[in-house]
Scaffold this motif. Structure first.
Motif, mmCIF file in Angstrom:
data_model
loop_
_atom_site.group_PDB
_atom_site.id
_atom_site.type_symbol
_atom_site.label_atom_id
_atom_site.label_comp_id
_atom_site.label_asym_id
_atom_site.label_seq_id
_atom_site.Cartn_x
_atom_site.Cartn_y
_atom_site.Cartn_z
ATOM 1 N N ARG A 2 69.814 -48.042 61.945
ATOM 2 C CA ARG A 2 70.251 -48.000 60.555
ATOM 3 C C ARG A 2 69.651 -46.801 59.813
ATOM 4 O O ARG A 2 70.351 -46.134 59.031
ATOM 5 C CB ARG A 2 69.876 -49.300 59.847
ATOM 6 N N LEU A 24 71.309 -43.480 61.143
ATOM 7 C CA LEU A 24 72.699 -43.353 60.729
ATOM 8 C C LEU A 24 72.818 -43.134 59.223
ATOM 9 O O LEU A 24 73.786 -42.526 58.752
ATOM 10 C CB LEU A 24 73.481 -44.600 61.138
ATOM 11 N N THR A 53 72.774 -42.684 68.112
ATOM 12 C CA THR A 53 73.176 -42.370 66.731
ATOM 13 C C THR A 53 73.759 -40.962 66.616
ATOM 14 O O THR A 53 74.662 -40.735 65.803
ATOM 15 C CB THR A 53 71.978 -42.516 65.784
ATOM 16 N N ALA A 93 77.181 -41.421 67.741
ATOM 17 C CA ALA A 93 77.963 -42.154 66.745
ATOM 18 C C ALA A 93 78.252 -41.315 65.517
ATOM 19 O O ALA A 93 79.252 -41.553 64.814
ATOM 20 C CB ALA A 93 77.216 -43.430 66.339
ATOM 21 N N GLN A 94 77.425 -40.330 65.204
ATOM 22 C CA GLN A 94 77.629 -39.496 64.032
ATOM 23 C C GLN A 94 78.871 -38.623 64.152
ATOM 24 O O GLN A 94 79.395 -38.144 63.133
ATOM 25 C CB GLN A 94 76.394 -38.613 63.799
ATOM 26 N N SER A 137 80.395 -44.685 64.122
ATOM 27 C CA SER A 137 79.329 -45.078 63.201
ATOM 28 C C SER A 137 79.483 -46.525 62.763
ATOM 29 O O SER A 137 78.503 -47.275 62.691
ATOM 30 C CB SER A 137 79.322 -44.156 61.978
ATOM 31 N N THR A 143 78.483 -48.792 65.621
ATOM 32 C CA THR A 143 77.038 -48.754 65.843
ATOM 33 C C THR A 143 76.299 -49.561 64.789
ATOM 34 O O THR A 143 75.308 -50.243 65.094
ATOM 35 C CB THR A 143 76.550 -47.298 65.836
ATOM 36 N N SER A 160 79.456 -34.638 57.694
ATOM 37 C CA SER A 160 78.382 -35.580 58.019
ATOM 38 C C SER A 160 77.026 -34.895 58.040
ATOM 39 O O SER A 160 76.016 -35.467 57.619
ATOM 40 C CB SER A 160 78.662 -36.239 59.374
#
Length: 534
Positions: free
Chosen positions: A101, A104, A181, A184-185, A191, A194, A294
């Motif tokens: 968490r 991300l 992460t 996932a980004q 994201s 995840t 991002s």
């Protein structure tokens, strides 16, 4: 049609060869040094002070951890055995979920807006430009994970070699989590999934905590769920008749003395390190897939967090994270409101909380804290642990109240007095705080103490959300960090003071009358006084 109407084509013959990322960073470093206005010794003085402070804090903390490790290693009661057995199943999912968490929320790979505008938009290799930030994230996660895991296992009374093996293993697991992460980004869809996995990990940590808290302890009277645990000798002689060690704990004690489990931990740690290193190199090749949006969003978030930390305003930290969440979300489905005046505001606050349900999941996962403390046998600390955990769970739900208290124009537009508005906007978070406290009541073990915890959570979170902005007026106060306005010192304690005041009669073991009267009085004064706005 002229060539100017078509898309622009990059031609190295017109602009020259594309520089490498290393050459570009070297040029930037040389330019900064050319404009530097501080000598090497001035910089060395600051670095020396930081290193000296870290060394002193590390030595002090190391002595404390070493002392607690000796005390935990000498504990041979039934509660200590259960704690050693269940605590890893609570700590590891919590660490993994927290890492997912937090990273991300930041990115994890981030860059400033200037870097995104001037460098990431150029034909220079994006992977090479982002690789230093990526390496910094991996190194930070590995070091922080190693230190945190070592401290936790040392507090459990594990021997030195086992502490080292567990720290290496968990640090490698957290590095793998950081790499996930980064993967996932690259897309919003990854994201979201995840974050769902992080929520499942938080829920998974609650299950062993509840089992640890509700596990029936052996006692001379046949056992009690939340009663006082008998002394070690009485427990052994009356319950088991062995006089030396219990059956369940003897295997743990023998394993700790002989170190039979330590080679397995070290082997698992080495294997995890190898996997983490391989994944680190693989993920470094995919940094070009990161979008500028991002990456820049993470840089802006870090800048905002740094500004909030410099003003010692804890509430502003949550505002920065909340603002980034809603900017990335973009829009939501509008719904027709119901009721008038206070009822309409209560209904809108309820819908606003439901639009970010992940905060409710985190709040439910924080129930692990009081149950874990109760399962560890520290019953005296359960109310204060429940109070602080509930405060962290409920405070993010009061963003609407904080926005209203910081904008008098919004208060006038709503047509209500600020005191009435504070009561109305605290209805839904207050109900959630009551439900949270009721769910934690089996760990707290007493109805009056549960009421004190709920009152402390509501009063503390509402006070912090409705607090004034930091005051920079008045004479400056000299400190090791420089001159600081005195109004900043009260910012970190706002909200926690009322929480501790409500929990004080429970901690001092006063009668039930005082346990009920003092929190009720604090709540009454809290909602009767009009918040200050200047």
């Amino acid at each position: 049609m002229s060539s100017a109407d078509g898309p622009v084509q990059f031609d190295p013959a017109d602009f020259g060869a594309i520089p490498s990322s290393r050459a570009l960073r070297q040029w930037m470093r040389t330019t900064r040094r050319r404009h530097a206005d501080r000598s090497f010794w001035q910089i060395f003085e600051d670095v020396y002070l930081v290193l000296f402070t870290l060394a002193m804090a590390g030595a002090t903390g190391g002595n404390v951890v070493h002392h607690l490790n000796n005390n935990a290693a000498s504990c041979t009661s039934w509660s200590c055995g259960e704690l050693i057995q269940w605590m890893p199943w609570i700590i590891i999912p919590l660490l993994l979920a927290t890492t997912l968490r937090m990273l991300l929320a930041v990115g994890p790979v981030s860059a400033t807006r200037a870097t995104g505008f001037w460098l990431l938009a150029t034909p220079v290799s994006r992977s090479a430009l982002l690789r230093p930030a990526y390496r910094l994230v991996i190194a930070t996660v590995s070091v922080v994970g190693f230190v945190v895991a070592a401290v936790i296992w040392a507090l459990l009374g594990a021997p030195l070699l086992e502490v080292f093996g567990a720290a290496v293993l968990i640090s490698a697991l957290l590095v793998c989590t950081a790499i996930v992460t980064v993967w996932a980004q690259q897309t919003p869809h990854r994201s979201r999934w995840t974050l769902r996995v992080a929520d499942l990990l938080l829920i998974a940590a609650v299950i062993p905590a509840v089992v640890l808290a509700l596990h029936k302890r052996p006692s001379t009277t046949g056992g009690a769920w939340f009663g006082a645990v008998p002394t070690y000798q009485t427990e052994l002689v009356d319950a088991y008749g062995y006089g030396g060690t219990t059956l369940g704990l003897s295997a743990i004690t023998d394993a700790s003395n002989t170190g039979s489990g330590q080679p397995h931990l070290l082997l698992l740690g080495v294997a995890a390190v190898i996997v983490a290193v391989v994944l680190t190199f693989i993920a470094a090749r995919s940094l070009a897939n990161l979008s500028r949006t991002s990456v820049i969003a993470g840089g802006e978030l870090l800048a905002g967090l740094a500004g909030a930390a410099s003003s010692l305003d804890i509430s502003m930290l949550g505002d920065v994270i909340s603002g980034r969440h809603w900017r990335l979300k973009g829009r939501v489905r509008s719904r027709r409101g119901r009721g008038a005046r206070g009822a309409a505001i209560v209904q809108r606050e309820f819908l606003r909380i439901l639009r970010w349900p992940r905060r409710l999941v985190i709040g439910a996962a924080l129930l692990v804290v009081p149950y874990a403390v109760a399962g560890a046998g520290f019953h005296v600390l359960v109310p204060i642990a429940a109070g602080f955990a509930g405060f962290v769970a409920v405070r993010p739900l009061l963003d609407g109240l904080r926005t209203a208290c910081r904008s008098m124009g919004l208060v006038r537009a709503l047509g209500m007095d600020l005191r009435e508005l504070r009561v109305v906007m605290a209805v839904v978070p207050g109900l959630i705080a009551i439900i949270w406290s009721v769910l934690a009541a089996p760990a707290i073990g007493d109805g009056a103490a549960t009421f004190a915890v709920a009152a402390g959570i509501i009063a503390g979170s509402v006070r912090q959300a409705s607090g004034r902005p930091p005051s920079y007026g008045g004479p400056l106060v000299t400190s090791p960090m420089g001159a600081i306005p005195p109004g900043l010192f009260s910012q970190p304690a706002r909200g926690f003071d009322l929480l501790l005041l409500c929990l004080a009669p429970v901690l001092f073991n006063l009668s039930a009358t005082w346990v009920l009267a003092i929190p009720a009085f604090v709540l009454t004064i809290m909602f009767a006084v009009r918040p200050k706005t200047d």
